[in-house]
Motif scaffolding. Structure first.
Motif, mmCIF file in Angstrom:
data_model
loop_
_atom_site.group_PDB
_atom_site.id
_atom_site.type_symbol
_atom_site.label_atom_id
_atom_site.label_comp_id
_atom_site.label_asym_id
_atom_site.label_seq_id
_atom_site.Cartn_x
_atom_site.Cartn_y
_atom_site.Cartn_z
ATOM 1 N N ARG A 39 1.363 30.797 54.482
ATOM 2 C CA ARG A 39 0.733 29.515 54.156
ATOM 3 C C ARG A 39 1.211 29.083 52.780
ATOM 4 N N VAL A 40 0.882 27.860 52.430
ATOM 5 C CA VAL A 40 1.169 27.343 51.098
ATOM 6 C C VAL A 40 -0.161 26.994 50.459
ATOM 7 N N LYS A 41 -0.371 27.547 49.279
ATOM 8 C CA LYS A 41 -1.596 27.261 48.537
ATOM 9 C C LYS A 41 -1.199 26.937 47.102
ATOM 10 N N ALA A 42 -1.604 25.774 46.641
ATOM 11 C CA ALA A 42 -1.270 25.290 45.300
ATOM 12 C C ALA A 42 0.241 25.310 45.057
ATOM 13 N N GLY A 43 1.016 24.979 46.103
ATOM 14 C CA GLY A 43 2.463 24.896 45.984
ATOM 15 C C GLY A 43 3.194 26.226 46.027
ATOM 16 N N THR A 44 2.476 27.318 46.295
ATOM 17 C CA THR A 44 3.067 28.656 46.321
ATOM 18 C C THR A 44 2.997 29.225 47.729
ATOM 19 N N LEU A 45 4.116 29.794 48.194
ATOM 20 C CA LEU A 45 4.128 30.468 49.481
ATOM 21 C C LEU A 45 3.305 31.748 49.376
ATOM 22 N N GLN A 46 2.462 31.987 50.371
ATOM 23 C CA GLN A 46 1.688 33.211 50.457
ATOM 24 C C GLN A 46 1.842 33.789 51.852
ATOM 25 N N VAL A 47 1.838 35.133 51.925
ATOM 26 C CA VAL A 47 1.907 35.829 53.206
ATOM 27 C C VAL A 47 0.760 36.830 53.285
ATOM 28 N N THR A 48 0.362 37.168 54.523
ATOM 29 C CA THR A 48 -0.734 38.111 54.715
ATOM 30 C C THR A 48 -0.323 39.244 55.660
ATOM 31 N N PRO A 49 -0.663 40.488 55.280
ATOM 32 C CA PRO A 49 -0.372 41.622 56.149
ATOM 33 C C PRO A 49 -1.523 41.938 57.105
ATOM 34 N N ASP A 50 -2.652 41.271 56.932
ATOM 35 C CA ASP A 50 -3.839 41.643 57.706
ATOM 36 C C ASP A 50 -4.528 40.440 58.351
ATOM 37 N N PHE A 51 -3.724 39.528 58.845
ATOM 38 C CA PHE A 51 -4.217 38.374 59.609
ATOM 39 C C PHE A 51 -5.181 37.483 58.828
ATOM 40 N N GLY A 52 -5.022 37.416 57.499
ATOM 41 C CA GLY A 52 -5.768 36.441 56.714
ATOM 42 C C GLY A 52 -6.858 36.975 55.819
#
Length: 75
Positions: A39-52
């Protein structure tokens, strides 16, 4: 001419890859593990290893992603 990866484009491509393959995606050195969503939050790409449940910021100038077979996912 190469197109600079944007956080929005990277999130869309990573999520599309996971939807198609269903095996998540892996980060490069320093971003260890398998991830299942982006996802993108505050212009930064973020990834999740545990489904959110937790999200990690990603610097696109330092990290790349690959699939479960080690093939590069072109952002």
């Amino acid at each position: 001419m190469t197109t600079k990866a944007t956080p929005q484009r990277a999130a869309r491509r990573l999520n599309d890859h996971h939807e198609r393959i269903g095996a998540g995606f892996y980060g490069s050195t320093g971003l260890v593990g398998r991830f299942f969503s982006a996802r993108v939050k505050a212009g930064t790409l973020q990834v999740t290893p545990d489904f959110g449940d937790s999200w990690q910021d990603v610097d696109l100038t330092k990290h790349t992603f690959c699939d479960h077979n080690g093939r590069t996912i072109h952002i």
